[in-house]
Design an enzyme around this catalytic site. Structure first.
Site, PDB file in Angstrom:
ATOM      1  CB  SER A 135      -2.805 -21.105 -25.535  1.00  7.01           C
ATOM      2  OG  SER A 135      -1.422 -21.395 -26.274  1.00  7.01           O
ATOM      3  CB  SER A 170      -1.611 -30.334 -28.424  1.00  9.24           C
ATOM      4  OG  SER A 170      -2.207 -29.019 -29.212  1.00  9.24           O
ATOM      5  CB  SER A 191     -12.918 -23.970 -30.426  1.00  7.40           C
ATOM      6  OG  SER A 191     -12.367 -25.090 -29.390  1.00  7.40           O
TER       7      SER A 191
END
Length: 223
Positions: free
Chosen positions: A34, A39, A127
């Protein structure tokens, strides 16, 4: 699993889609902690590919959990099922020759569907488990579909400094259980096709690296 069903193949083949769309379907699987930048890179790459007149779509991990995977939690079993679904959908998109971006979820099922349709699918999911990512790759390769893994790497301390959603702070305080990198493991890729360290690499450079790879491997062509 239902037994009274029969797979019904279509009359349009992959070669016809490639000829029409001038691209080959592929899943680009971005994995990392994260706040590693998955993204952000996927969004920028999606936009760049669209500007190159490539049909692109993005599947976002958080977004997928509002719909397709809203029934799943974050325990190991749920994470595995999350990846499996995304991988399957992405595989189907391959045969439609469109680019797609995915960010964590029941990934291999979803991404497999898109790949079957000929998409370039961009999947940006934490993942965390190697076995799950290996399953996503296997689902694609068993049916002759393209799959590459991109390790979006960043030192944990850098990810914690970024912490745009405050998740690391909450995980350190014990407010979030089974948080990857803190109270749950992240198994880094051993043989990813591309390794991008975002502590040393700007977003535009990451987009360039991936685009050049797609061109070199002829997944896309310069018009």
């Amino acid at each position: 699993m239902a037994t009274n069903i029969t797979f019904h193949p279509g009359s349009v083949n992959n070669e016809e889609r490639i000829e029409l769309l001038k691209q080959r379907g592929i899943t680009i699987w971005l994995t990392g902690l994260s706040a590693s930048g998955k993204s952000t890179i996927a969004c920028a790459l999606e936009q760049h590919l669209l500007h190159l007149h490539k049909f692109t779509y993005r599947l976002d991990g958080d977004n997928v959990r509002f719909g397709l995977n809203k029934d799943l939690g974050f325990d190991e079993k749920s994470r595995t099922e999350n990846i499996r679904r995304i991988g399957e959908v992405r595989r189907l998109n391959f045969h439609a020759s469109l680019p797609i971006k995915v960010v964590f979820g029941n990934h291999h099922q979803v991404s497999r569907l898109f790949t079957d349709a000929g998409c370039i699918t961009l999947t940006a999911f934490i993942s965390p488990y190697r076995a799950d990512r290996a399953l996503a790759r296997k689902i694609h390769e068993e049916t002759g579909q393209n799959f590459i893994e991109v390790f979006v790497d960043v030192p944990l301390e850098v990810a914690e400094l970024r912490d745009p959603k405050g998740l690391y702070r909450r995980a350190r305080a014990g407010e979030i259980k089974e948080f990857t990198g803190i109270s749950a493991p992240y198994e880094a890729p051993l043989n990813a096709e591309l390794h991008i360290n975002t502590a040393k690499c700007e977003v535009k450079d990451a987009v360039k690296i991936i685009t050049e790879y797609l061109l070199k491997k002829t997944y896309i062509t310069e018009d």
